[in-house]
Scaffold this motif. Structure first.
Motif, PDB file in Angstrom:
ATOM      1  N   THR A   6       7.899   4.916  -8.795  1.00 46.08           N
ATOM      2  CA  THR A   6       8.585   3.724  -8.990  1.00 46.08           C
ATOM      3  C   THR A   6       8.027   2.600  -9.211  1.00 46.08           C
ATOM      4  O   THR A   6       6.632   2.599  -9.512  1.00 46.08           O
ATOM      5  N   LYS A   8       7.377  -0.356  -7.872  1.00 49.15           N
ATOM      6  CA  LYS A   8       6.327  -0.741  -6.773  1.00 49.15           C
ATOM      7  C   LYS A   8       5.264   0.099  -6.661  1.00 49.15           C
ATOM      8  O   LYS A   8       4.056  -0.558  -6.535  1.00 49.15           O
ATOM      9  N   GLU A   9       5.484   1.268  -6.898  1.00 48.45           N
ATOM     10  CA  GLU A   9       4.296   2.207  -6.549  1.00 48.45           C
ATOM     11  C   GLU A   9       3.170   2.167  -7.738  1.00 48.45           C
ATOM     12  O   GLU A   9       2.062   2.012  -7.569  1.00 48.45           O
ATOM     13  N   ALA A  12       1.365  -1.071  -7.004  1.00 46.67           N
ATOM     14  CA  ALA A  12       0.531  -0.979  -6.094  1.00 46.67           C
ATOM     15  C   ALA A  12      -0.648  -0.103  -6.562  1.00 46.67           C
ATOM     16  O   ALA A  12      -1.933  -0.473  -6.054  1.00 46.67           O
ATOM     17  N   GLN A  13      -0.598   0.931  -7.188  1.00 43.74           N
ATOM     18  CA  GLN A  13      -1.780   1.872  -7.753  1.00 43.74           C
ATOM     19  C   GLN A  13      -2.479   1.165  -8.729  1.00 43.74           C
ATOM     20  O   GLN A  13      -3.481   1.163  -8.809  1.00 43.74           O
ATOM     21  N   GLU A 123       0.010  -2.380   0.044  1.00 40.78           N
ATOM     22  CA  GLU A 123       1.078  -2.121   1.232  1.00 40.78           C
ATOM     23  C   GLU A 123       2.349  -3.099   1.015  1.00 40.78           C
ATOM     24  O   GLU A 123       3.310  -2.907   1.337  1.00 40.78           O
ATOM     25  N   ARG A 126       4.431  -2.144  -2.002  1.00 41.50           N
ATOM     26  CA  ARG A 126       5.475  -1.227  -1.670  1.00 41.50           C
ATOM     27  C   ARG A 126       6.430  -1.560  -0.821  1.00 41.50           C
ATOM     28  O   ARG A 126       7.664  -1.257  -0.836  1.00 41.50           O
ATOM     29  N   LYS A 127       6.280  -2.666   0.191  1.00 38.75           N
ATOM     30  CA  LYS A 127       7.212  -2.742   1.085  1.00 38.75           C
ATOM     31  C   LYS A 127       8.108  -4.346   0.797  1.00 38.75           C
ATOM     32  O   LYS A 127       8.928  -4.565   1.293  1.00 38.75           O
TER      33      LYS A 127
END
Length: 178
Positions: A6, A8-9, A12-13, A123, A126-127
């Motif tokens: 996604t 978001k991922e 984050a990555q 995190e 992601r949230k």
């Protein structure tokens, strides 16, 4: 075939990968030289790790993440850090890195706090609600979309990785690619 992550991922990555790559350039630094600078390279590893950590935490706050952890940061006059915590004023944007090691955590703790900040921001991303990532946020003297904060943090970590690479060359450290 693996499914694409996604958005978001991916954001984050990007943050997590920038932290992993930066830490490769910490090889050779330890408690004895964590506050070493050269005349033309004023940012030492301890300051850099604290600066990046507090900047990522502040970025996370813009997206609804937690405030700086008092186990990691204290806010004083720039000289209030100790062997466990950074002084937010001592590692803030525009601060002059103190060369006094008593103002900074020990080297392993510097890395631990940096890792925590990378993980916390990832995190938070992601949230985050889509609206938090789409909303414009104040960043410095500009306004940017929330999702752009994550990309800026990855770039910011990369910028300071370059400074660590320069410092390593100045100290004649062995290449990380050797």
């Amino acid at each position: 075939m693996t499914a694409l992550p996604t958005s978001k991922e991916l954001l984050a990555q990007a943050v997590l990968n920038s932290g992993t790559l930066l830490k490769r350039y910490l090889a050779g630094f330890d408690d004895s030289n964590r506050c070493f600078v050269t005349i033309d390279l004023p940012n030492h590893p301890a300051w850099t790790l604290g600066h990046l950590a507090i900047t990522m935490i502040r970025a996370g706050e813009k997206l609804g993440g937690p405030a700086p952890n008092p186990e990691h940061f204290v806010t004083a006059d720039g000289k209030g850090g100790d062997d466990q915590r950074f002084d937010t004023e001592g590692v803030a944007f525009g601060s002059t890195p103190s060369m006094d090691p008593t103002h900074f955590p020990n080297f392993d703790r510097c890395v631990e706090i940096f890792d925590h900040a990378c993980n916390s921001l990832a995190e938070t991303i992601r949230k985050a609600d889509d609206s938090a990532l789409a909303r414009d946020v104040k960043w410095g003297n500009t306004t940017i979309p929330g999702w752009s904060v994550a990309l800026r943090m990855a770039f910011h970590n990369g910028t300071h990785t370059g400074q660590l690479a320069d410092l390593r060359r100045s100290l004649r450290f062995e290449s990380i690619f050797a």
